[in-house]
Design an enzyme around this catalytic site. Structure first.
Site, short mmCIF file in Angstrom:
data_model
loop_
_atom_site.label_atom_id
_atom_site.label_comp_id
_atom_site.label_asym_id
_atom_site.label_seq_id
_atom_site.Cartn_x
_atom_site.Cartn_y
_atom_site.Cartn_z
N GLY A 8 0.62 -1.12 0.19
CA GLY A 8 -0.07 -0.06 -0.19
C GLY A 8 0.86 1.28 -0.10
O GLY A 8 0.25 2.25 -0.10
N MET A 11 4.80 4.88 -4.29
CA MET A 11 6.09 5.08 -4.89
C MET A 11 6.20 5.91 -5.98
O MET A 11 5.44 5.55 -7.24
CB MET A 11 6.79 3.68 -5.25
CG MET A 11 8.05 3.80 -6.04
SD MET A 11 8.87 2.16 -6.74
CE MET A 11 9.91 1.41 -5.32
N PRO A 12 6.61 7.10 -6.22
CA PRO A 12 6.72 7.90 -7.09
C PRO A 12 7.56 7.64 -8.32
O PRO A 12 8.35 6.85 -8.16
CB PRO A 12 7.57 9.37 -6.61
CG PRO A 12 7.33 8.94 -5.11
CD PRO A 12 7.20 7.61 -4.74
N GLY A 15 11.82 7.56 -10.68
CA GLY A 15 12.58 7.99 -9.65
C GLY A 15 14.06 8.35 -10.15
O GLY A 15 14.16 8.74 -11.56
N GLY A 17 17.98 8.18 -10.11
CA GLY A 17 18.97 7.09 -9.70
C GLY A 17 20.26 7.97 -9.28
O GLY A 17 20.53 9.08 -10.36
N ASP A 47 17.05 7.40 -5.42
CA ASP A 47 17.42 5.95 -5.16
C ASP A 47 18.97 5.72 -5.03
O ASP A 47 19.79 6.33 -5.92
CB ASP A 47 17.13 5.19 -6.59
CG ASP A 47 17.62 3.41 -6.45
OD1 ASP A 47 16.88 2.66 -5.55
OD2 ASP A 47 18.70 3.21 -6.88
N TYR A 52 27.23 3.25 -3.34
CA TYR A 52 27.46 4.44 -4.07
C TYR A 52 28.30 5.54 -3.57
O TYR A 52 28.89 6.37 -4.00
CB TYR A 52 26.03 4.99 -4.51
CG TYR A 52 25.10 4.22 -5.20
CD1 TYR A 52 25.42 2.94 -5.85
CD2 TYR A 52 24.02 4.68 -5.73
CE1 TYR A 52 24.51 2.25 -6.50
CE2 TYR A 52 22.85 3.82 -6.27
CZ TYR A 52 23.17 2.49 -6.74
OH TYR A 52 22.45 1.96 -7.26
N LYS A 77 20.44 0.88 -0.28
CA LYS A 77 20.41 -0.68 -0.38
C LYS A 77 21.49 -0.90 0.49
O LYS A 77 22.76 -0.44 0.70
CB LYS A 77 20.85 -0.92 -1.94
CG LYS A 77 19.91 -0.32 -2.76
CD LYS A 77 20.12 -0.63 -4.20
CE LYS A 77 19.55 0.06 -5.24
NZ LYS A 77 20.18 1.51 -5.43
N HIS A 110 21.05 -5.13 -1.93
CA HIS A 110 21.36 -4.94 -3.29
C HIS A 110 21.75 -5.99 -4.50
O HIS A 110 21.38 -5.86 -5.59
CB HIS A 110 22.84 -4.08 -3.08
CG HIS A 110 23.24 -3.01 -3.96
ND1 HIS A 110 23.87 -2.09 -3.94
CD2 HIS A 110 22.97 -3.10 -5.30
CE1 HIS A 110 23.97 -1.08 -4.89
NE2 HIS A 110 23.42 -1.85 -5.98
#
Ligand code: A2P
Length: 301
Positions: A8, A11-12, A15, A17, A47, A52, A77, A110
């Site tokens: 529910g 999520m836009p 996204g 990255g 995200d 990263y 992640k 990940h």
């Protein structure tokens, strides 16, 4: 636009990255500026990932972005070296500290580490039950990994973030995830594969069919590929450091691909992976460390 995850949570889509903005594992004011700009342009789904190495910059942009935290969807992640029950809980605390936020909208494993899936997932479920994370999911999972996870899971994964572009649309994983109500999130959606050595002329963004469809609709090839994602109900997370392209990648509502166009793009599938194979990643990712992201090396706030 928004899609709804299987628990529910909205999520836009698309996204934004943030891998390798300004370079791999760069965590500076420049990165924060790019992410702030993306927020100003209208991206509401960010995200990132511990590996990263830019969670501090993303956090700075969130703090400075002028958008309520509740209006943003923030995903990060856990890298493969962070899998295992205690390790996931520790990794989550580290990511949350670097991002400097109270809760995450989405936390992902990940890459699959098959031996650790069950215990890592138990820790993920604990994070949901404690309210620290609104949704949990996976990335780069094959059907075999999803089966392993579902065999012991109490909470089904909300999404599987995988490489999807017209030359690599993973039809079997698509079908499996649809059946299990696991949302697909497409990384490298433009097939440009930041880390690949694939020559530009071999990428779907210059494919003659994509260009022809783009000309017909008076949009760009990137917009065609991203619109193909939306019409498939996948959430693409394109990355760009260029304002015009950031805007373009979000501006997908003024046209619609016909069924014939959708089918013709689907038919471009040729099993051409630009990123790592999950089997290879089990070994390779062990040798890639998550930057600690101490304040002295990070973006100033
Ligand atoms: P740039 O940052 O200069 O815009 P992906 O998200 O599929 O991995 O693609 C990322 C790459 O695609 C980046 O190199 C980015 O370059 C480029 N890119 C992003 N948006 C577009 C676009 N609309 N048209 C062409 N290239 C794009």
């Amino acid at each position: 636009m928004e899609i709804q995850l299987n628990n529910g949570v909205p999520m836009p889509s698309p996204g934004f990255g943030v891998a390798a903005i300004s370079g791999w594992q760069v965590d500076t004011d420049e990165v924060a500026e790019v992410v702030s700009e993306a927020i100003q342009i209208g991206y509401r789904h960010l995200d990132t990932a511990s590996v990263y190495g830019n969670e501090r910059s993303v956090g700075s942009a969130i703090a400075a972005g002028g958008v309520e935290r509740g209006d943003l969807f923030v995903a990060t992640k856990a890298w493969t070296t962070e899998h295992g029950y205690d390790q996931i809980l520790r990794a989550f605390d580290n990511s949350r500290r670097r991002l400097d936020i109270e809760y995450l909208d989405l936390y992902l494993l990940h890459w699959p580490v098959p031996d650790l899936i069950a215990e890592s997932w138990r820790a993920m479920e604990r994070l949901v039950s404690e309210g620290a994370v609104r949704a949990i999911g996976v990335s780069n999972y094959r059907i075999s990994d999803l089966e392993l996870l579902l065999a012991s899971a109490d909470v089904a994964p909300a999404c599987n973030q995988i490489e999807i572009h017209p030359y690599f649309s993973q039809p079997e994983v698509q079908a499996y995830c649809r059946e299990k109500a696991i949302q697909l999130v497409s990384y490298s959606p433009l097939g440009t594969g930041t880390w690949s050595d694939i020559p530009a002329e071999q990428k779907p963004i210059v494919d003659p069919l994509i260009r022809e469809i783009a000309e017909r609709h008076e949009v760009t090839p990137a917009q065609v590929i991203l619109r193909w994602n939306l019409q498939h109900d996948w959430v693409p997370i394109p990355k760009s450091e260029n304002s015009a392209r950031m805007r373009q990648n979000l501006d997908l509502r003024g046209f619609e691909l016909s069924e014939a166009e959708m089918t013709s793009i689907d038919a471009l599938e040729k099993g051409k992976r630009f990123n790592m194979d999950p089997e290879e990643a089990i070994e390779t990712t062990k040798h890639v460390a998550v930057p600690r992201g101490e304040a002295s090396t990070a973006a100033s706030k």
